[in-house]
Design a protein around this motif. Sequence first.
Motif: not given
Length: 164
Positions: A88-103
Motif C-alpha cells: 500500500n505504501r509503495i503504491d502511494r509513493l509510486v503515485a507521487r512519483g517518488l519511487v518506481a518498481r523495476e524488474p
Amino acid sequence: MRDRDAVDDFLDQWAALRTDLDLGAMGTIGRILRLSRLVGGHLKDYFAEHGMETWEFDVLATLRRNGTPLTAKELAASVMIGSAALTNRIDRLVARGLVAREPVPGNRRSLHIALTDEGRDLVDRTVEGHMRNQQRILAGLDDDDREDLSRILRTLLVSLGDTR
C-alpha cells in the motif's frame, strides 16, 4: 527536589493503592511509551512541513541510504512493517512519483523498489533538517547522557531480538 514527569504522578497513584507492587518496570515502560509519542509528534510535524508523512521519509531514506534498489521483502524488513502494508505504501509513493518498481534481472516474479530522481531529491532536501530536528529534540541531554541513553536502548533492543 528533582524534576518530576507525568509518569511520577501515575506511579504515586499506584503506590498509594498497591503498596505490594514493584513499579520500577511500569515507570520505565511508561516513559518509553510517552517518549515515543512525543518524539513521533515532533517528527510528524517536521515531515508535514515538507509535504510528507513520517513513514514516507522512512521508506525513502531507507532506499537512499542503501544506495541500490531493494526488493519489497528487503524493504519491509528494514522499515519493520508487513508486506501488505508496504505494498500500500509503495503504491502511494509510486503515485507521487517518488519511487518506481523495476524488474529484477533474471527473476520475473520479483521487483526492485527504486528511488526516482524526485524521491532522491526530496530525501536529500529534508535529511539535514531532520538531523537538526532530532538534535533539538535531544537538546535536554548532554553528550554523555545521549551516549548512555543510546547504549541502554541498544542493549534493550538487542535483548528483545531487534538484531536484524
